[in-house]
Design a protein around this motif. Structure first.
Motif, PDB file in Angstrom:
ATOM      1  N   MET A  11      11.676   6.211   9.740  1.00 41.08           N
ATOM      2  CA  MET A  11      10.877   5.247   8.818  1.00 41.08           C
ATOM      3  C   MET A  11      10.081   5.648   7.551  1.00 41.08           C
ATOM      4  SD  MET A  11      10.055   3.092  11.875  1.00 41.08           S
ATOM      5  CE  MET A  11       9.336   1.618  11.818  1.00 41.08           C
ATOM      6  N   HIS A  12      10.661   5.612   6.868  1.00 45.45           N
ATOM      7  CA  HIS A  12       9.732   5.950   5.719  1.00 45.45           C
ATOM      8  C   HIS A  12       8.524   4.457   4.683  1.00 45.45           C
ATOM      9  CE1 HIS A  12       9.855   7.855   0.952  1.00 45.45           C
ATOM     10  NE2 HIS A  12       8.066   8.377   1.758  1.00 45.45           N
ATOM     11  N   VAL A  13       7.101   4.536   5.280  1.00 42.16           N
ATOM     12  CA  VAL A  13       6.746   3.088   4.607  1.00 42.16           C
ATOM     13  C   VAL A  13       6.331   4.356   3.116  1.00 42.16           C
ATOM     14  CG1 VAL A  13       4.570   2.072   4.859  1.00 42.16           C
ATOM     15  CG2 VAL A  13       5.858   3.013   6.994  1.00 42.16           C
ATOM     16  N   ARG A  14       6.668   2.977   1.756  1.00 41.96           N
ATOM     17  CA  ARG A  14       5.660   3.588   1.200  1.00 41.96           C
ATOM     18  C   ARG A  14       5.741   1.631  -0.087  1.00 41.96           C
ATOM     19  NH1 ARG A  14      10.904   6.452  -1.447  1.00 41.96           N
ATOM     20  NH2 ARG A  14       9.422   6.626  -3.258  1.00 41.96           N
ATOM     21  N   SER A  15       5.180   2.262  -0.730  1.00 42.49           N
ATOM     22  CA  SER A  15       5.204   1.300  -2.037  1.00 42.49           C
ATOM     23  C   SER A  15       6.394   0.911  -2.729  1.00 42.49           C
ATOM     24  CB  SER A  15       3.554   1.440  -2.952  1.00 42.49           C
ATOM     25  OG  SER A  15       3.592   0.483  -4.162  1.00 42.49           O
ATOM     26  N   SER A  16       5.989  -0.388  -3.435  1.00 43.64           N
ATOM     27  CA  SER A  16       6.535  -0.557  -4.096  1.00 43.64           C
ATOM     28  C   SER A  16       6.444  -0.745  -5.196  1.00 43.64           C
ATOM     29  CB  SER A  16       7.144  -2.251  -3.346  1.00 43.64           C
ATOM     30  OG  SER A  16       6.455  -3.568  -3.559  1.00 43.64           O
ATOM     31  N   PHE A  17       5.518  -0.984  -5.581  1.00 41.20           N
ATOM     32  CA  PHE A  17       4.884  -0.640  -6.886  1.00 41.20           C
ATOM     33  C   PHE A  17       4.568   0.416  -7.439  1.00 41.20           C
ATOM     34  CE2 PHE A  17       3.979  -4.746  -4.252  1.00 41.20           C
ATOM     35  CZ  PHE A  17       3.106  -5.640  -5.261  1.00 41.20           C
ATOM     36  N   ASN A  18       5.089   1.601  -6.512  1.00 41.65           N
ATOM     37  CA  ASN A  18       4.883   2.469  -7.218  1.00 41.65           C
ATOM     38  C   ASN A  18       6.718   4.019  -6.703  1.00 41.65           C
ATOM     39  OD1 ASN A  18       3.786   4.274  -5.495  1.00 41.65           O
ATOM     40  ND2 ASN A  18       1.790   3.748  -5.668  1.00 41.65           N
TER      41      ASN A  18
ATOM     42  N   LEU B  57       5.310   6.854  -5.565  1.00 50.41           N
ATOM     43  CA  LEU B  57       5.269   8.094  -4.965  1.00 50.41           C
ATOM     44  C   LEU B  57       5.665   8.258  -3.647  1.00 50.41           C
ATOM     45  CD1 LEU B  57       1.419   7.328  -5.866  1.00 50.41           C
ATOM     46  CD2 LEU B  57       2.932   9.384  -6.476  1.00 50.41           C
ATOM     47  N   PRO B  58       5.613   9.226  -2.872  1.00 46.63           N
ATOM     48  CA  PRO B  58       6.581   9.521  -1.431  1.00 46.63           C
ATOM     49  C   PRO B  58       5.642   9.057  -0.656  1.00 46.63           C
ATOM     50  CG  PRO B  58       5.175  11.640  -2.223  1.00 46.63           C
ATOM     51  CD  PRO B  58       5.145  10.856  -3.052  1.00 46.63           C
ATOM     52  N   GLY B  59       5.747   7.768   1.046  1.00 49.42           N
ATOM     53  CA  GLY B  59       4.580   7.704   1.598  1.00 49.42           C
ATOM     54  C   GLY B  59       4.615   8.629   2.960  1.00 49.42           C
ATOM     55  N   THR B  60       4.944   6.815   4.362  1.00 46.48           N
ATOM     56  CA  THR B  60       4.306   7.639   4.735  1.00 46.48           C
ATOM     57  C   THR B  60       5.981   8.202   6.298  1.00 46.48           C
ATOM     58  OG1 THR B  60       2.425   7.247   5.441  1.00 46.48           O
ATOM     59  CG2 THR B  60       3.598   8.214   7.644  1.00 46.48           C
ATOM     60  N   ILE B  61       6.004   9.332   6.513  1.00 44.65           N
ATOM     61  CA  ILE B  61       7.670   9.203   7.496  1.00 44.65           C
ATOM     62  C   ILE B  61       6.911   8.450   8.476  1.00 44.65           C
ATOM     63  CG2 ILE B  61       9.154  11.166   8.098  1.00 44.65           C
ATOM     64  CD1 ILE B  61       9.482  10.502   5.042  1.00 44.65           C
TER      65      ILE B  61
ATOM     66  N   ALA C 247      -9.978   5.812   2.645  1.00 42.38           N
ATOM     67  CA  ALA C 247      -9.187   6.036   4.210  1.00 42.38           C
ATOM     68  C   ALA C 247      -7.933   6.712   2.798  1.00 42.38           C
ATOM     69  CB  ALA C 247      -8.463   5.301   4.407  1.00 42.38           C
ATOM     70  N   ARG C 248      -7.069   7.646   3.867  1.00 39.99           N
ATOM     71  CA  ARG C 248      -6.905   8.904   2.971  1.00 39.99           C
ATOM     72  C   ARG C 248      -4.863   8.539   3.889  1.00 39.99           C
ATOM     73  NH1 ARG C 248      -5.291  13.329   5.572  1.00 39.99           N
ATOM     74  NH2 ARG C 248      -6.516  13.129   7.337  1.00 39.99           N
ATOM     75  N   LYS C 249      -4.076   8.326   2.833  1.00 41.36           N
ATOM     76  CA  LYS C 249      -3.065   8.419   3.427  1.00 41.36           C
ATOM     77  C   LYS C 249      -2.463   9.539   4.155  1.00 41.36           C
ATOM     78  CE  LYS C 249       1.452   9.409   1.098  1.00 41.36           C
ATOM     79  NZ  LYS C 249       1.663   9.317   0.118  1.00 41.36           N
ATOM     80  N   ILE C 250      -1.412   8.363   5.557  1.00 40.27           N
ATOM     81  CA  ILE C 250      -0.817  10.050   6.583  1.00 40.27           C
ATOM     82  C   ILE C 250       0.280  10.407   5.662  1.00 40.27           C
ATOM     83  CG2 ILE C 250      -0.161  10.555   8.717  1.00 40.27           C
ATOM     84  CD1 ILE C 250      -2.638   7.976   9.495  1.00 40.27           C
ATOM     85  N   ASP C 251       0.684  12.182   6.284  1.00 36.89           N
ATOM     86  CA  ASP C 251       2.307  11.736   4.947  1.00 36.89           C
ATOM     87  C   ASP C 251       3.336  11.867   6.833  1.00 36.89           C
ATOM     88  OD1 ASP C 251       0.852  12.593   2.702  1.00 36.89           O
ATOM     89  OD2 ASP C 251       0.371  14.450   3.378  1.00 36.89           O
TER      90      ASP C 251
ATOM     91  N   VAL D 258       0.910  -1.005   0.206  1.00 36.95           N
ATOM     92  CA  VAL D 258      -0.380   0.272  -0.308  1.00 36.95           C
ATOM     93  C   VAL D 258       0.821   1.085   0.319  1.00 36.95           C
ATOM     94  CG1 VAL D 258      -1.930  -0.875   1.203  1.00 36.95           C
ATOM     95  CG2 VAL D 258      -0.461  -0.253   2.542  1.00 36.95           C
ATOM     96  N   ASP D 259      -0.134   2.461  -0.422  1.00 39.41           N
ATOM     97  CA  ASP D 259       1.337   3.947  -0.905  1.00 39.41           C
ATOM     98  C   ASP D 259       1.390   4.379   0.879  1.00 39.41           C
ATOM     99  OD1 ASP D 259       0.967   2.740  -2.591  1.00 39.41           O
ATOM    100  OD2 ASP D 259      -0.486   4.925  -3.224  1.00 39.41           O
ATOM    101  N   GLY D 260       1.162   3.710   1.899  1.00 38.97           N
ATOM    102  CA  GLY D 260       2.055   4.227   3.293  1.00 38.97           C
ATOM    103  C   GLY D 260       1.010   3.907   4.262  1.00 38.97           C
ATOM    104  N   VAL D 261       1.107   4.338   5.815  1.00 34.82           N
ATOM    105  CA  VAL D 261       0.172   4.680   6.635  1.00 34.82           C
ATOM    106  C   VAL D 261      -1.102   5.430   6.172  1.00 34.82           C
ATOM    107  CG1 VAL D 261      -0.224   4.324   8.919  1.00 34.82           C
ATOM    108  CG2 VAL D 261       1.890   4.196   8.121  1.00 34.82           C
ATOM    109  N   PHE D 262      -2.422   4.621   6.331  1.00 40.72           N
ATOM    110  CA  PHE D 262      -3.483   5.279   6.007  1.00 40.72           C
ATOM    111  C   PHE D 262      -4.072   5.868   6.858  1.00 40.72           C
ATOM    112  CE2 PHE D 262      -4.319   5.079   1.358  1.00 40.72           C
ATOM    113  CZ  PHE D 262      -2.868   4.569   1.221  1.00 40.72           C
ATOM    114  N   THR D 263      -5.651   5.930   7.076  1.00 41.21           N
ATOM    115  CA  THR D 263      -6.523   7.024   8.281  1.00 41.21           C
ATOM    116  C   THR D 263      -7.058   5.304   8.933  1.00 41.21           C
ATOM    117  OG1 THR D 263      -7.721   7.796   7.110  1.00 41.21           O
ATOM    118  CG2 THR D 263      -6.245   9.864   7.627  1.00 41.21           C
ATOM    119  N   ALA D 264      -7.265   4.511   7.712  1.00 42.23           N
ATOM    120  CA  ALA D 264      -7.656   3.235   7.923  1.00 42.23           C
ATOM    121  C   ALA D 264      -7.222   1.833   7.623  1.00 42.23           C
ATOM    122  CB  ALA D 264      -9.221   3.516   8.870  1.00 42.23           C
ATOM    123  N   ASP D 265      -7.782   0.931   7.723  1.00 39.10           N
ATOM    124  CA  ASP D 265      -6.867  -0.002   6.745  1.00 39.10           C
ATOM    125  C   ASP D 265      -7.530   0.671   5.237  1.00 39.10           C
ATOM    126  OD1 ASP D 265      -6.396  -2.299   5.492  1.00 39.10           O
ATOM    127  OD2 ASP D 265      -6.472  -3.162   6.680  1.00 39.10           O
ATOM    128  N   PRO D 266      -7.143   0.145   4.299  1.00 42.86           N
ATOM    129  CA  PRO D 266      -7.104   1.103   2.652  1.00 42.86           C
ATOM    130  C   PRO D 266      -7.883   0.160   2.276  1.00 42.86           C
ATOM    131  CG  PRO D 266      -4.950   0.929   2.470  1.00 42.86           C
ATOM    132  CD  PRO D 266      -5.303   0.913   4.295  1.00 42.86           C
TER     133      PRO D 266
END
Ligand code: ADP
Ligand code: ASP
Ligand code: MG
Length: 419
Positions: free
Chosen positions: A226-233, A235-239, A189-193, A175-183
């Motif tokens: 820590m930088h949580v991010r997607s291995s499929f794109n 995009l910047p994830g969640t710091i 659910a919104r990605k938290i920057d 997934v693209d990062g840590v979200f406001t809930a399980d996407p």
């Protein structure tokens, strides 16, 4: 030039095509002039398949042998990834957890890291190589193979990052990062920057399995960004980092859910000093991780005690409770395996009362009955029926406007503290 640890989870290395894609990403980071250490998980569902194999030969396998088995999953990935990097014309070398000096206690299947020696990682980097490390595993000072609990590769990555003083620990996932809930449960659910360690700890502890709890503890204790991010794109994830003044101060960061626990109730326990101590000391001795505890008001000298524990500890807990019930002269006991815990997490709760009340109202309006409640200064958790978990998460996400608002604005008066 930066020193970067990159961790790739099961889905990210689930096929040989994915392993080649990961090899390309690591090589690109290396060519850009960085020193790279990759930490990898077992491919796809391999760990689950190994667990099934074990249970097919023994319903309660010895934990030492379980670790011998589970550690093989990651070992396949490290060798394949090193081969894939060689195929791209670059030098890579793979190491097991024991080889890189991940020293743990002897708590098989959920061992804790005591020390990271990492000398061979530093030596290999100094020789200009890309280093690949098996996640999720270590060894005791006596050389016994251990594993770090489900999701433990995250902790390996952060521990290595701390051990070699890396500039950043990137956690690549599906997934693209840590979200406001399980996407996968809440479509909007919104990605938290950026999120603080404090909030991420509560989210990880209450079911946001995108990061293993211990990895966040390790990150906080050693100041690893820590930088949580997607291995499929790209995009910047969640710091994930220490809170600072520049961070957006949301009242609620997210809503989490966890269906991995069961509830045990012991009825009509004599209400006298020392009873709770005996029950929970026995559970601790049996290596059962008790989470929430509720004791009812005493009636005619006896009371009921309920508590939750991970389902994986259930066999040991049942054995212990059976003995304690006989020992204490309690009337009876029962187990409920279909519970869920839903939690609201947010540092802003410290200074904004009314959040808990609004949570209970939202659950009531969604027809969800609350069984147990627990709070911390930045979290409110409710145990509910397991079948209603996703419905409850969606109702809370909606009520607190987590999809739309950058910062949830509460409606209650803002005097006082607490939840
Ligand atoms: P990996 O194999 O990369 O370690 P995991 O399956 O352990 O991946 O963790 C990623 C999963 O965590 C996502 O696919 C997502 O469904 C789940 N998840 C649960 N809560 C959250 C959340 N709040 N934000 C992001 N992902 C979450
Ligand atoms: N392979 C282990 C698991 O599935 C460790 C990890 O992926 O982090 O839990
Ligand atoms: Mg994981």
């Amino acid at each position: 030039m930066a020193l970067i640890v990159q961790k790739f989870g099961g889905t990210s290395v689930g096929t040989t095509e994915r392993i080649r894609a990961v090899a390309e990403r690591i090589v690109a980071t290396h060519i850009a002039g960085n020193e790279c250490v990759a930490v990898v998980s077992a491919m796809g569902d391999v760990t689950d398949e190994l667990l099934l194999l074990a249970r097919a030969v023994n319903p309660a396998p010895p934990e030492r042998e379980m670790d011998m088995l589970l550690a093989t999953g990651e070992q396949v990935t490290i060798a394949l990834l090193a081969m894939a990097i060689h195929a791209l014309g670059h030098e890579a070398i793979s190491f097991t957890g024991a080889q890189v000096g991940i020293v743990t206690d002897a708590g098989h299947t959920k061992a804790r890291i005591q020390e990271v020696r990492a000398d061979c990682v530093k030596d290999a980097l100094a020789e200009g190589r890309i280093v690949i490390v098996a996640g999720f595993q270590g060894s005791t000072p006596e050389g016994q193979i251990t594993t770090l609990g489900r999701g433990g590769s995250d902790t390996t990555a952060v521990a290595i990052a701390a051990g070699i003083s890396a500039d950043v620990c990137e956690i690549y996932t599906d997934v693209d990062g840590v979200f406001t809930a399980d996407p996968r449960v809440v479509a909007d659910a919104r990605k938290i920057d950026v999120i603080s360690y404090e909030e991420m700890l509560e989210m990880a502890a209450t079911g946001a399995r995108v990061l293993q709890l211990r990895s966040v503890e390790f990150g906080r204790n050693h100041g690893v960004v820590m930088h949580v991010r997607s291995s499929f794109n790209d995009l910047p994830g969640t710091i994930v980092k220490e809170a600072d003044a520049s961070m957006e101060q949301a009242i609620i960061s997210g809503v989490t859910h966890d269906t991995s626990e069961a509830k045990i109730t012991i009825r009509d326990v004599p209400d006298q000093p020392g009873v709770a101590s005996q029950v929970f000391s026995a559970l601790a001795e049996a290596n059962c991780n008790v989470d929430m505890i509720v004791q009812n008001v005493s009636e005619e000298g006896s009371t009921d005690i309920s508590f939750t524990i991970p389902k994986e500890d259930l066999v040991r807990a049942k054995r212990t409770v059976e003995t304690m019930v006989a020992h204490l002269g309690a009337r009876t006991w029962s187990v409920d395996e279909s519970i869920a815990k839903v939690s609201l997490v947010g540092a802003g709760m410290k200074t904004h009362p009314g959040v808990a009340a609004q949570m209970f109202t939202a659950l009531a309006e969604a027809g969800v009955n609350i069984d147990m409640i627990s709070t911390s200064s930045i979290r409110v958790s409710c145990v509910i029926s397991g079948e209603q978990a996703e419905q409850a998460v969606r109702a809370l996400h909606e009520t607190f406007g987590l999809a739309e608002h950058e910062v949830y604005v509460e409606t209650a008066p803002t005097t006082g503290g607490g939840n």
